[in-house]
Structure formats: structure tokens, C-alpha cells
Design a protein around this motif. Sequence first.
Motif, PDB file in Angstrom:
ATOM      1  N   GLU A  36       0.840  -1.199   0.000  1.00 17.12           N
ATOM      2  CA  GLU A  36       0.000   0.000   0.000  1.00 17.12           C
ATOM      3  C   GLU A  36       0.877   1.252   0.000  1.00 17.12           C
ATOM      4  O   GLU A  36       0.604   2.223  -0.727  1.00 17.12           O
ATOM      5  CB  GLU A  36      -0.909  -0.005   1.229  1.00 17.12           C
ATOM      6  N   TRP A  37       1.948   1.231   0.789  1.00 13.39           N
ATOM      7  CA  TRP A  37       2.889   2.362   0.838  1.00 13.39           C
ATOM      8  C   TRP A  37       3.484   2.610  -0.540  1.00 13.39           C
ATOM      9  O   TRP A  37       3.577   3.754  -1.003  1.00 13.39           O
ATOM     10  CB  TRP A  37       3.980   2.055   1.862  1.00 13.39           C
ATOM     11  N   GLU A  40       0.938   4.013  -3.164  1.00 14.08           N
ATOM     12  CA  GLU A  40       0.637   5.428  -2.934  1.00 14.08           C
ATOM     13  C   GLU A  40       1.693   6.357  -3.526  1.00 14.08           C
ATOM     14  O   GLU A  40       1.422   7.534  -3.782  1.00 14.08           O
ATOM     15  CB  GLU A  40       0.509   5.694  -1.433  1.00 14.08           C
ATOM     16  N   ARG A  41       2.901   5.840  -3.764  1.00 12.44           N
ATOM     17  CA  ARG A  41       4.008   6.671  -4.234  1.00 12.44           C
ATOM     18  C   ARG A  41       4.365   6.458  -5.695  1.00 12.44           C
ATOM     19  O   ARG A  41       5.225   7.166  -6.234  1.00 12.44           O
ATOM     20  CB  ARG A  41       5.235   6.420  -3.343  1.00 12.44           C
ATOM     21  N   HIS A 207      11.455   0.716   3.724  1.00 11.45           N
ATOM     22  CA  HIS A 207      10.807   1.510   2.683  1.00 11.45           C
ATOM     23  C   HIS A 207      11.850   2.524   2.205  1.00 11.45           C
ATOM     24  O   HIS A 207      12.336   3.344   3.000  1.00 11.45           O
ATOM     25  CB  HIS A 207       9.585   2.241   3.240  1.00 11.45           C
TER      26      HIS A 207
END
Length: 215
Positions: A36-37, A40-41, A207
Motif C-alpha cells: 500500500e505504501w 501510494e508513491r 521503505h
Amino acid sequence: MTREDQRPPAAVLFDALGADYEKAFAHAPAHLAALEWLVERLPPAARVLDVGSGTGRPTAAALVAAGHSVLGVDVSPVMVELADRQVPEAEFRQADIRELALESASFDGVCVFFSLLQMSRAEQSALLRRLGGALRPGGHLVLATVAADVEDVEVAFMGRAVRATSFAEEDVAAAVEEAGLTVLARQHPTFTPDHPDAAPEPHLFLHCRRDAERP
């Protein structure tokens, strides 16, 4: 030497595990959160490399559902066959990522979920440098591993004896930084795979972002 002995250990292991690996790990909350992270980017219609793509779920499936193009690479023909069937919108290639040519700055995102642990430390570091180079400036990489100061030790994994190598956490982070990436966040979940022979595993998720041209 038998034909089985000549194959990469990861191919032998994951051919044997097949869909059981997905059942054991696909619902891991930290893995889903890392995806998900990343989503989003990513820019629209991004190109993403999935290293050790397994059965295609959850990683490639989540990325194509978000509208992105995925190249999954796995050394296991059984895993690639499963992934082709389960996520036909993605491209999967049976190959050893250590030997696969990667074009410079050709991906917006890279996923490396637990795909380093059967490589030597030198191979892990070299691969991270190549993956860093394959990311476009501003691109993101998510990495998951079991951080431990161990080298070629026998461990039990889903009822099988395997040889594993890793780094302590700070050395994992250093290898990522040396690959031209910035570590933006670290997660330290403990996860118990859905398997009768599984025990709680301490995971490390990083991340990361490639900020500028590599020196």
C-alpha cells in the motif's frame, strides 16, 4: 552430481512449496502495508519489478489492480506457472535475478520480499546495487528480510531444512544506502506463517527511495 543438485537452492525449495507458500505468507499485514505504501508513491501506469515474485499474490496482483505494469522474476518454474495463471495481467519470467540483465533507470518501483536469504552476502549486496541502478530517480523500493547476523546456517522453514544468510539490521540498511537508496522507514513486525510447522518470525521491512543520480 544430480540435476537437482545443480539447480539453485531457492528453485528446489519453492518448487516444493508451491501454493503452500502463498497460503502461509500472503496475508502478512506488514507485507500488505508495504504494498500500500509503494502504490501510494508510484506514478500512474508505473513499471514495477517484483524480485522473487512467487505465486504472484499478493504483490503482483495488488500492483496490477492499481493500474501498474509488473515484471515478476522467480527462479522457480512452479512459482512462475502459478503466477502466470493467477495474475495473467502481469509478465512473469523464470530466471535467476543475479544473472538477469537490468536496464538502468527502467523501473518506477522495485519489490524485494524475502528473496535474498538464500544468496551469499556478496551476492545480496551486488544485487541491491543493481536494483538501485534499475530504479529511476525518485523511484521507490520496498525490501523485506529476516535481519540476523548469520551466514550459510541451516534453519527450519515450513518443515524443511534450508541454508540461509542474512545481515544484522544496521548492515542491511547500510547495504541499501550503498546501493544509492535512502531508507525512509523501518518496520519490525513479528509474523507467524499459516503453516503447521511454522514459528513466529521477526521480519524487517525497509521503505526506500532513490533520490538522485547514482555517483
